[in-house]
Scaffold this motif. Structure first.
Motif, PDB file in Angstrom:
ATOM      1  N   LEU A  15       0.842  -1.196   0.000  1.00  0.00           N
ATOM      2  CA  LEU A  15       0.000   0.000   0.000  1.00  0.00           C
ATOM      3  C   LEU A  15       0.885   1.257   0.000  1.00  0.00           C
ATOM      4  O   LEU A  15       1.715   1.447   0.890  1.00  0.00           O
ATOM      5  N   TRP A  17       0.946   5.665  -0.527  1.00  0.00           N
ATOM      6  CA  TRP A  17       0.045   6.815  -0.323  1.00  0.00           C
ATOM      7  C   TRP A  17       0.718   8.058  -0.900  1.00  0.00           C
ATOM      8  O   TRP A  17       1.777   8.480  -0.440  1.00  0.00           O
ATOM      9  N   PRO A  22      -4.380   6.578  -2.444  1.00  0.00           N
ATOM     10  CA  PRO A  22      -3.804   5.250  -2.136  1.00  0.00           C
ATOM     11  C   PRO A  22      -3.660   4.402  -3.392  1.00  0.00           C
ATOM     12  O   PRO A  22      -4.485   4.474  -4.321  1.00  0.00           O
ATOM     13  N   LEU A  40      -6.557   2.690  -5.730  1.00  0.00           N
ATOM     14  CA  LEU A  40      -7.578   2.153  -4.829  1.00  0.00           C
ATOM     15  C   LEU A  40      -8.708   3.168  -4.645  1.00  0.00           C
ATOM     16  O   LEU A  40      -8.625   4.078  -3.819  1.00  0.00           O
ATOM     17  N   TRP A  47     -11.372   8.241  -3.701  1.00  0.00           N
ATOM     18  CA  TRP A  47     -10.207   7.565  -3.133  1.00  0.00           C
ATOM     19  C   TRP A  47     -10.596   6.931  -1.793  1.00  0.00           C
ATOM     20  O   TRP A  47     -11.351   7.510  -1.016  1.00  0.00           O
ATOM     21  N   ALA A  53      -8.508   1.052   2.137  1.00  0.00           N
ATOM     22  CA  ALA A  53      -7.339   0.831   1.284  1.00  0.00           C
ATOM     23  C   ALA A  53      -6.466  -0.295   1.824  1.00  0.00           C
ATOM     24  O   ALA A  53      -5.922  -1.102   1.059  1.00  0.00           O
TER      25      ALA A  53
END
Length: 448
Positions: A15, A17, A22, A40, A47, A53
């Motif tokens: 993941l 950011w 994300p 995502l 978002w 996420a």
């Protein structure tokens, strides 16, 4: 200058950011397997927040690991493939609820990668699944490759479904079966209805319904609900067309005199028995040399609904001529000869070939001026409806009309009430004469 907010800390499983956006990024090992990164967003296109996420990233990482392990050719890969196969078998159809549906969509590419792995490793997977797992095209291919499914429908129905399957594949061939929805099918139905006809649209949906039913019967199921249910099919309007006696008296002799004896044979038997052309092509000479012809129409084979028309002189003369041909011709028949024979190709007629010959003869007769141009709108199919009107005009009861042509009584009643009796000028004139007689008896002066 406004300072950008810092990304959340403690992110995991790929993941990333970036400025509140994300994204799941594959690890080097996953990227080497061809797994792509993914932004995502939720079902509304916004978002995702950190919690959603993180859940999405965890799901993609899990599926990527399973599929990656399944790609290996060692024992560990074999165990991973078994796990992957079990997971795919237990996977429910695509959810309809927006949030759950979006969660599935976020791993859909990895699921498809997993199916591709199993296809490559298992050459005995069914052909339908090997070519395109659980897509509309695979469903159609699987349906027609299934002997049990084919045994449930008549040959004519199979041909019709084959024709309609091309339309279905053109529209839904690349779409997963569990993603094809009722609204999408309804839209397709309305489009076919508008651009072709209601009858064709109904047949296409009937074929699609059979395909989806097959998918429901697979183990594991491809879908749990047939999306064709509740499509809102409309009843196709009847053709409201029949042959006049004058047209028969002009067309049949013209065919005899101009090299279309086979067309004259077909038209005569269809007009005087109400049989469909497909059933006439199956009739042998022995069938038609009896006082009455007992047969089960192909359209009602599964119901076992019989037809029993009596055979009058117009049919008998043509059968006798055809019998004489078989006795003096060069072709020797080992079995009972078929009645309809294609002299040009020296073989029995099929429903399609006699239809082609009829259309050829119809056009030639009109071009020669022996029939008016409106005869171009008549078909062999219309002869069946013509027979109904003639039987009704002869005061035959509904029950006997139904027995004659293999109709259900209610079907015969609907045909006569909705489509044909109202069109018979003779019936209208007869009714008018009866009304005139009554009026005169009541002392009314109709001439006043």
């Amino acid at each position: 200058m406004t300072k950008k907010p810092a990304p959340p800390s403690g992110l995991r499983n790929g993941l990333k950011w970036r400025d509140g956006r994300p994204r799941w990024e594959p690890s080097p090992n996953n990227r080497a397997c061809g797994f792509a990164g993914l932004d995502l967003r939720d079902h509304a296109g916004a978002w995702m927040d950190r919690g959603a996420a993180t859940t999405a990233a965890d799901g993609r990482t899990l599926w990527a690991r399973i599929v990656r392990e399944a790609m290996k050719d060692d024992d560990q890969g074999g165990r991973a493939r078994a796990m992957l196969r079990a997971a795919l078998d237990l996977l429910p159809p695509m959810p309809s609820e927006p949030v759950a549906r979006r969660q599935r969509e976020l791993v859909a590419d990895l699921i498809e990668s997993g199916r591709a792995v199993l296809e490559d490793r298992e050459p005995d997977v069914s052909a339908a699944l090997m070519r395109a797992p659980r897509t509309g095209a695979a469903m159609v291919e699987g349906y027609f490759a299934d002997p049990q499914a084919m045994a449930r429908v008549a040959a004519g129905t199979r041909r019709a479904y084959k024709t309609q399957s091309k339309k279905f594949i053109a529209k839904f061939g690349a779409t997963r079966v569990d993603e094809i929805t009722l609204p999408q099918l309804r839209s397709w139905y309305l489009d076919l209805q508008k651009t072709i006809s209601t009858s064709t649209a109904n047949l296409a949906i009937g074929a699609a319904s059979a395909f989806f039913q097959w998918a429901m019967w697979q183990d594991p199921q491809w879908i749990t609900v047939n999306p064709c249910k509740g499509i809102g099919r409309e009843k196709a309007k009847g053709r409201r067309i029949f042959w006049t006696v004058a047209q028969e008296l002009a067309f049949v002799p013209w065919c005899d005199a101009n090299g279309y004896v086979d067309v004259a044979d077909a038209a005569t038997v269809c007009l005087w028995t109400g049989a469909r052309q497909i059933d006439v092509t199956k009739a042998t000479l022995s069938d038609l040399e009896r006082p009455a012809w007992r047969y089960v129409p192909q359209k009602t084979e599964r119901k076992g609904q019989e037809a029993l028309p009596g055979l009058l002189e117009p049919v008998q003369r043509r059968v006798a001529r055809r019998r004489a041909e078989t006795q003096t011709g060069s072709v020797r028949h080992l079995n009972d000869p078929l009645f309809l024979w294609d002299q040009k190709k020296n073989r029995p007629h099929t429903s399609e070939s006699i239809g082609d010959r009829f259309r050829e003869a119809r056009a030639a007769a009109v071009a020669a001026g022996d029939l008016a141009e409106d005869f171009l709108g008549k078909t062999l199919q219309d002869t069946r409806d013509t027979c109904v009107t003639r039987l009704a005009a002869a005061d035959v009861s509904l029950e006997r009309i139904a027995n004659w042509g293999g109709w259900a009584v209610e079907t015969a009643k609907d045909i006569l009430r909705d489509h044909y009796l109202s069109l018979l000028e003779e019936s209208a004139l007869e009714t008018a004469a009866q009304l005139r007689t009554w009026a005169v008896a009541q002392g009314l002066d109709l001439a006043a």
